[in-house]
Design an enzyme around this catalytic site. Structure first.
Site, PDB file in Angstrom:
ATOM      1  N   GLY A   1      34.924  40.337  35.077  1.00  0.00           N
ATOM      2  CA  GLY A   1      35.009  39.968  36.489  1.00  0.00           C
ATOM      3  C   GLY A   1      36.465  39.742  36.875  1.00  0.00           C
ATOM      4  O   GLY A   1      37.356  39.721  36.017  1.00  0.00           O
ATOM      5  N   LEU A   2      36.669  39.541  38.168  1.00  0.00           N
ATOM      6  CA  LEU A   2      38.024  39.344  38.692  1.00  0.00           C
ATOM      7  C   LEU A   2      38.671  38.086  38.120  1.00  0.00           C
ATOM      8  O   LEU A   2      37.967  37.179  37.640  1.00  0.00           O
ATOM      9  CB  LEU A   2      37.957  39.181  40.220  1.00  0.00           C
ATOM     10  CG  LEU A   2      37.525  40.387  41.045  1.00  0.00           C
ATOM     11  CD1 LEU A   2      37.349  39.956  42.505  1.00  0.00           C
ATOM     12  CD2 LEU A   2      38.545  41.514  40.933  1.00  0.00           C
ATOM     13  N   SER A   3      39.973  38.014  38.186  1.00  0.00           N
ATOM     14  CA  SER A   3      40.694  36.785  37.875  1.00  0.00           C
ATOM     15  C   SER A   3      40.178  35.703  38.829  1.00  0.00           C
ATOM     16  O   SER A   3      39.953  35.976  40.011  1.00  0.00           O
ATOM     17  CB  SER A   3      42.197  37.012  38.088  1.00  0.00           C
ATOM     18  OG  SER A   3      42.920  35.854  37.794  1.00  0.00           O
TER      19      SER A   3
ATOM     20  N   SER B   1      38.712  43.028  32.060  1.00  0.00           N
ATOM     21  CA  SER B   1      38.206  44.347  31.630  1.00  0.00           C
ATOM     22  C   SER B   1      37.762  45.174  32.841  1.00  0.00           C
ATOM     23  O   SER B   1      36.570  45.433  33.016  1.00  0.00           O
ATOM     24  CB  SER B   1      37.073  44.206  30.598  1.00  0.00           C
ATOM     25  OG  SER B   1      36.134  43.219  30.924  1.00  0.00           O
TER      26      SER B   1
ATOM     27  N   GLY C   1      35.739  32.788  37.267  1.00  0.00           N
ATOM     28  CA  GLY C   1      35.122  31.668  36.539  1.00  0.00           C
ATOM     29  C   GLY C   1      34.719  32.045  35.128  1.00  0.00           C
ATOM     30  O   GLY C   1      33.994  31.288  34.464  1.00  0.00           O
ATOM     31  N   LYS C   2      35.196  33.175  34.641  1.00  0.00           N
ATOM     32  CA  LYS C   2      34.809  33.655  33.306  1.00  0.00           C
ATOM     33  C   LYS C   2      35.097  32.622  32.218  1.00  0.00           C
ATOM     34  O   LYS C   2      34.219  32.297  31.415  1.00  0.00           O
ATOM     35  CB  LYS C   2      35.551  34.967  32.950  1.00  0.00           C
ATOM     36  CG  LYS C   2      35.304  36.118  33.898  1.00  0.00           C
ATOM     37  CD  LYS C   2      36.055  37.376  33.470  1.00  0.00           C
ATOM     38  CE  LYS C   2      37.573  37.263  33.486  1.00  0.00           C
ATOM     39  NZ  LYS C   2      38.160  36.986  34.809  1.00  0.00           N
ATOM     40  N   SER C   3      36.331  32.147  32.173  1.00  0.00           N
ATOM     41  CA  SER C   3      36.719  31.227  31.095  1.00  0.00           C
ATOM     42  C   SER C   3      35.972  29.902  31.200  1.00  0.00           C
ATOM     43  O   SER C   3      35.539  29.343  30.189  1.00  0.00           O
ATOM     44  CB  SER C   3      38.232  30.976  31.124  1.00  0.00           C
ATOM     45  OG  SER C   3      38.918  32.199  31.018  1.00  0.00           O
TER      46      SER C   3
HETATM   47  S1  ADX Z   1      42.495  42.785  31.286  1.00  0.00           S
HETATM   48  O1  ADX Z   1      42.564  43.473  32.592  1.00  0.00           O
HETATM   49  O2  ADX Z   1      43.347  43.433  30.291  1.00  0.00           O
HETATM   50  O3  ADX Z   1      41.104  42.628  30.814  1.00  0.00           O
HETATM   51  P1  ADX Z   1      42.900  40.015  30.664  1.00  0.00           P
HETATM   52  O4  ADX Z   1      41.571  39.423  30.911  1.00  0.00           O
HETATM   53  O5  ADX Z   1      43.290  40.297  29.244  1.00  0.00           O
HETATM   54  O6  ADX Z   1      43.080  41.331  31.579  1.00  0.00           O
HETATM   55  O7  ADX Z   1      44.035  39.069  31.251  1.00  0.00           O
HETATM   56  C1  ADX Z   1      43.928  38.598  32.563  1.00  0.00           C
HETATM   57  C2  ADX Z   1      44.858  37.410  32.806  1.00  0.00           C
HETATM   58  O8  ADX Z   1      46.206  37.850  32.821  1.00  0.00           O
HETATM   59  C3  ADX Z   1      44.601  36.826  34.169  1.00  0.00           C
HETATM   60  O9  ADX Z   1      43.765  35.692  34.058  1.00  0.00           O
HETATM   61  C4  ADX Z   1      45.958  36.417  34.665  1.00  0.00           C
HETATM   62  O10 ADX Z   1      46.222  35.074  34.301  1.00  0.00           O
HETATM   63  C5  ADX Z   1      46.924  37.273  33.900  1.00  0.00           C
HETATM   64  N1  ADX Z   1      47.551  38.392  34.636  1.00  0.00           N
HETATM   65  C6  ADX Z   1      48.885  38.624  34.672  1.00  0.00           C
HETATM   66  N2  ADX Z   1      49.157  39.755  35.341  1.00  0.00           N
HETATM   67  C7  ADX Z   1      47.974  40.274  35.759  1.00  0.00           C
HETATM   68  C8  ADX Z   1      47.607  41.439  36.501  1.00  0.00           C
HETATM   69  N3  ADX Z   1      48.519  42.293  36.951  1.00  0.00           N
HETATM   70  N4  ADX Z   1      46.293  41.664  36.752  1.00  0.00           N
HETATM   71  C9  ADX Z   1      45.369  40.795  36.302  1.00  0.00           C
HETATM   72  N5  ADX Z   1      45.648  39.672  35.597  1.00  0.00           N
HETATM   73  C10 ADX Z   1      46.934  39.408  35.309  1.00  0.00           C
END
Ligand code: ADX
Length: 206
Positions: A35-37, A109, A40-42
């Protein structure tokens, strides 16, 4: 990915996955929270982990921000690096699942193909996709780390949901709606699924 390993033979031991299953009284599985940043995943992952441990089940969290401190500290956020991030996590999750743990993986992801590759790499019934659903608008309002603000102002480029894609899961096993349920409710929904599918009890799936 270029494959450079050669001249290798898989060396099987005498202890099987079934031995570990009996030892632990649970079936290894990877719960994959996507899901999006700020969805609430963590937060949900921590609650699921706590509930499972309190029920005497061995659970272990793999979390985006944490794994990027270590194993994946050399990866950024290009599509290529995100794919490699997910590939490595998928391999770690596969090992832990084989070890018999309930793995709770929480990563944005954003690409379907990367998530599908993790699913395909695990055995049947060993990958449970959880879509942690939130709209960009709601995630942006929460913005606990101030990252959406930075993305809007151009300080961060290629931020998921703003100027980078997020591909919604097509057929996730579970959808938790974080705009209408609390993190506790979402966590309980996930645990109920595990229970219903027999991952936690005596009647474990084959
Ligand atoms: S993923 O896209 O490769 O799955 P992942 O879950 O490991 O991302 O890491 C996401 C975390 O990295 C976010 O919670 C945020 O704190 C940080 N972050 C830094 N830059 C980015 C970006 N450009 N897009 C999304 N998350 C980012």
């Amino acid at each position: 990915m270029e494959i450079r390993s050669a001249n290798l033979t898989w060396h099987a031991g005498t202890v099987t996955r079934d031995d570990r299953r009996r030892l632990l009284g649970q079936k290894g599985v990877t719960l994959w929270l996507t899901g999006l940043s700020a969805a609430g995943k963590s937060t949900i992952a921590c609650i699921v982990e706590r509930i499972l441990i309190e029920r005497g089940r061995l659970a272990y969290r793999l979390d985006g921000d944490n794994v990027r401190h270590g194993l994946n500290k050399n990866l950024g956020f290009s599509a290529e690096d995100r794919a490699e991030n997910i590939r490595r996590i998928g391999e770690v999750a596969k090992l832990f699942t084989d070890a018999g743990l309930i793995v709770i993986a929480s990563f944005i992801s954003p690409y379907r193909a990367d998530r599908q590759a993790v699913r395909d790499n695990l055995g049947s019934g060993e990958f449970v996709e959880v879509y942690v659903k939130v709209s960009v608008e709601a995630a942006e309002k929460r913005d606990p780390k101030g990252l959406y603000k930075k993305a809007r102002s151009g300080q961060i480029k290629g931020f998921t949901g703003i100027d980078d894609p997020y591909e919604v899961p097509v057929k996730p096993e579970i959808v938790v709606d974080t705009e209408n349920s609390s993190p506790e409710e979402s966590a309980r929904q996930i645990v109920r699924y595990l229970e219903g599918a027999g991952y936690l009890g005596d009647a474990m799936p084959a």
